[in-house]
Design an enzyme around this catalytic site. Structure first.
Site, mmCIF file in Angstrom:
data_model
loop_
_atom_site.group_PDB
_atom_site.id
_atom_site.type_symbol
_atom_site.label_atom_id
_atom_site.label_comp_id
_atom_site.label_asym_id
_atom_site.label_seq_id
_atom_site.Cartn_x
_atom_site.Cartn_y
_atom_site.Cartn_z
ATOM 1 N N CYS A 98 -7.504 -8.777 -2.543
ATOM 2 C CA CYS A 98 -8.900 -8.699 -2.121
ATOM 3 C C CYS A 98 -9.117 -7.523 -1.157
ATOM 4 O O CYS A 98 -9.004 -6.387 -1.547
ATOM 5 C CB CYS A 98 -9.334 -10.038 -1.519
ATOM 6 S SG CYS A 98 -11.102 -10.253 -1.312
ATOM 7 N N HIS A 99 -9.437 -7.794 0.116
ATOM 8 C CA HIS A 99 -9.628 -6.743 1.114
ATOM 9 C C HIS A 99 -8.320 -6.315 1.775
ATOM 10 O O HIS A 99 -8.282 -5.326 2.505
ATOM 11 C CB HIS A 99 -10.590 -7.213 2.212
ATOM 12 C CG HIS A 99 -12.028 -7.285 1.791
ATOM 13 N ND1 HIS A 99 -12.521 -8.293 0.994
ATOM 14 C CD2 HIS A 99 -13.077 -6.478 2.074
ATOM 15 C CE1 HIS A 99 -13.815 -8.116 0.801
ATOM 16 N NE2 HIS A 99 -14.182 -7.010 1.441
#
Length: 180
Positions: A107-108
């Site tokens: 994800c991030h």
């Protein structure tokens, strides 16, 4: 390589992106350790609100990369944004990379890989909003469920957790067999 995985996270980690891979690793017989910036507990983020807390086993200052076969970096917006500003965390990411140990970021969390300057020339994926950051750090960015490039394993979002977890488990198992 040891069948132990270090998980680095802080408040605001995406609940599913820490707990899903952690549970899958442990079900596969791989020990996990959660390290954070401070002792105590860290709170996850789930469905647009605070989620469950997770006990911290060690602070990042107490971690020795020699004790672990791989590194897991869960996403969420807050978690990696805070962690990428911590020199100790970035130093640990660099140490795992220098040792050629698997680093799994979802994800991030690939923001941490960019901050550590270890994505240059590598093919990675991540949450859509960080893809420009990854390109600017020299990565070749793709939109795929899981991307393996050298020792880096990256994924885009919670839907990718099964494939992401499987790739990390395979990397840990392979490393354990090579060093047996």
């Amino acid at each position: 390589m040891m069948k132990r995985v270090l998980i680095i996270a802080t408040d605001g980690f995406e609940q599913s992106e820490l707990m899903g891979p952690k549970d899958r690793l442990e079900d596969a017989g791989i020990a996990t350790t959660v390290a954070s910036l401070e002792e105590g507990e860290i709170r996850g983020w789930k469905d647009k609100d605070w989620g469950d807390s997770v006990q911290v086993d060690l602070t990042v200052g107490e971690v020795s990369t020699e004790d672990y076969g791989a590194l897991l970096l869960p996403g969420g917006q807050m978690n990696p944004d805070i962690l990428r500003m911590d020199e100790t965390v970035i130093g640990l990411v660099k140490e795992f990379d220098a040792a050629g140990k698997p680093i799994a970021a979802i994800c991030h969390a690939p923001w941490l890989l960019a901050e550590a300057d270890i994505v240059r020339g590598k093919t990675v994926t991540g949450w859509p909003s960080i893809r420009t950051d990854l390109r600017n750090a020299g990565a070749m960015v793709v939109d795929s469920e899981v991307e393996k490039c050298g020792n880096l394993i990256t994924s885009r979002n919670p839907d990718d957790i099964p494939a992401f977890s499987d790739a990390l488990i395979a990397a840990v198992e392979q490393g354990a067999m090579e060093n047996a």
